[in-house]
Design an enzyme around this catalytic site. Structure first.
Site: not given
Length: 439
Positions: A99-100, A143
């Site tokens: 995700k990051t 996010e």
């Protein structure tokens, strides 16, 4: 949480907060005008009109209890972000892993394209030295944390789902419930939007079947709408021919190693094309991206030694990170692992045992609790024993954190790569090692 604080400060709000320990993030927030207390006390919320809290905060937290007693509204982190997103075109990134990196790549792409996005990232985007920015454009990139189901507060126009793995089962209890939460998330995407989903993930393919909205598959196999060919991995970088809907788009150079990061980048390319961003801007972004902090971050390098830090704390992430590290062709990979949460360690113990095959030497230190109470019989020694069982010919040791630096300096030899792994405070060991090696 610090990202939300930065965004609110940028909006002219009065912001205060609390944390357990001093950090560079806290110092930065104070410099921007926030009041930050060390420790959690009822008096810390005096004068607050709303209290925002993270998924790590329990219901018995003294500030949460005091807010309820005083009738002060409480908002989960995702609820607060959802309010900040109002009147924006929202792009969310969710999934068990990646995700990051993906969120920061998208944020950087929109910045490079002159779209001035607002961004809330789960890590520091090294190109801007921050995990959030307040933009004047129409896009809000976020996010979307699935750990406690709060990602269902969002109504994105564009959403990326990287993968669905056995993660956060302390909340979901079983994989089926987790998968259903992602199905619900997909259905939150606005009718005029698009879902970008990984074709290589069976759980995603299962839940996208009934989705009637627009969706684009990305992945490493030609079954996807956008996929790579002629992949070349060179250390912590990669390049590949990108095919979109059966036609060669171009060859892309990515300033990230590992096939998992190529998959993440494909979702970003697909989103960029959907938004009408020029292909050359997308290529430039992938080439000049400096990464997110604690994602295969080089902390020290000279002619003899290489020191890397990574946030990997799930078996799938550990295997992917070690696979990328193996591309560096160092003499040995020495992995230092700090398990994160007793519940995750308990649920995924067997998988952790099978995740360190690419490391030549593994040091396991005590579990970082992240506010969880201990579980009887679950400790770091058990993790090291399980790794040893799967790798009887490798050196596997348990060691208290305060002994690690001296031990590593004693066993290091020229050509070694040392990599610290974990979502806790293992980065401090990495930083101390870096300082000792520099001196």
């Amino acid at each position: 949480m610090s990202g939300i604080a930065h965004l609110l400060l940028g909006c002219g709000k009065i912001v205060s907060g609390s944390d357990l320990k001093e950090s560079a993030i806290i110092k930065d927030l104070r410099a921007k005008g926030a009041t930050v207390y060390l420790g959690h006390e009822p008096r810390n919320i005096e004068g607050a009109s709303v209290v925002i809290y993270s998924s790590a905060i329990k219901e018995d937290n003294p500030e949460v209890v005091e807010a309820k007693r005083k009738g002060i509204p409480l908002l989960k982190r995702a609820e607060a972000l959802a309010q900040l997103m109002q009147d924006k075109t929202v792009i969310t990134v969710t999934g068990s892993h990646g995700k990051t990196t993906t969120t920061s790549l998208i944020s950087y792409l929109l910045m490079e394209a002159g779209l001035f996005p607002t961004a809330a990232i789960g890590g520091i985007l090294r190109n801007i030295g921050a995990n959030a920015c307040l933009g004047k454009g129409e896009f809000f990139v976020a996010e979307a944390d699935e750990s406690d189901g709060s990602f269902l507060f969002y109504r994105p126009t564009y959403s990326i789902i990287t993968n669905i793995d056995r993660e956060h089962l302390d909340y979901y209890r079983d994989l089926n419930k987790e998968v259903e939460a992602f199905r619900e998330f997909i259905n939150k995407t606005k009718d005029n939007g698009c879902v970008f989903c990984c074709a290589d993930d069976q759980n995603i393919r299962k839940i996208i079947k009934g989705y009637k909205g627009k969706h684009i598959f990305f992945g490493l196999s030609p079954a996807a709408d956008i996929y790579p060919e002629k992949i070349k991995l060179s250390g912590l970088t990669s390049e590949f021919d990108c095919f979109y809907k059966g036609k060669l788009l171009d060859r892309f150079y990515l300033a990230l190693g590992g096939e998992h990061n190529i998959s993440n980048a494909l979702s970003v390319i697909a989103l960029g094309l959907e938004l009408g961003i020029d292909k050359n801007i997308i290529k430039k972004t992938l080439r000049e991206y400096k990464g997110a902090k604690r994602r295969l971050e080089i902390k020290f390098e000279d002619g003899n030694y290489l020191l890397i830090d990574d946030y990997a704390h799930h078996p799938t992430e550990i295997k992917a990170t070690l696979s990328a590290a193996a591309q560096l062709n160092r003499k040995r990979i020495i992995a230092i692992f700090q398990p994160h949460r007793y519940s995750r360690t308990n649920i995924l113990l067997d998988e952790f045992g099978k995740s360190f095959g690419l490391a030549d030497y593994t040091v396991v230190t005590d579990i970082y609790p992240a506010s969880e109470p201990p579980i009887e019989g679950i400790d770091a020694r058990l993790v090291s024993e399980r790794i040893k069982k799967n790798n009887p010919d490798k050196k596997i040791v348990y060691m208290p954190k305060d002994e690690i630096v001296g031990h590593i300096l004693g066993v290091l030899s020229p050509g070694d790569l040392v990599i610290t792994l974990g979502a806790g405070d293992i980065v401090k060991i990495c930083d101390e090692l870096a300082q000792r090696l520099k001196s």
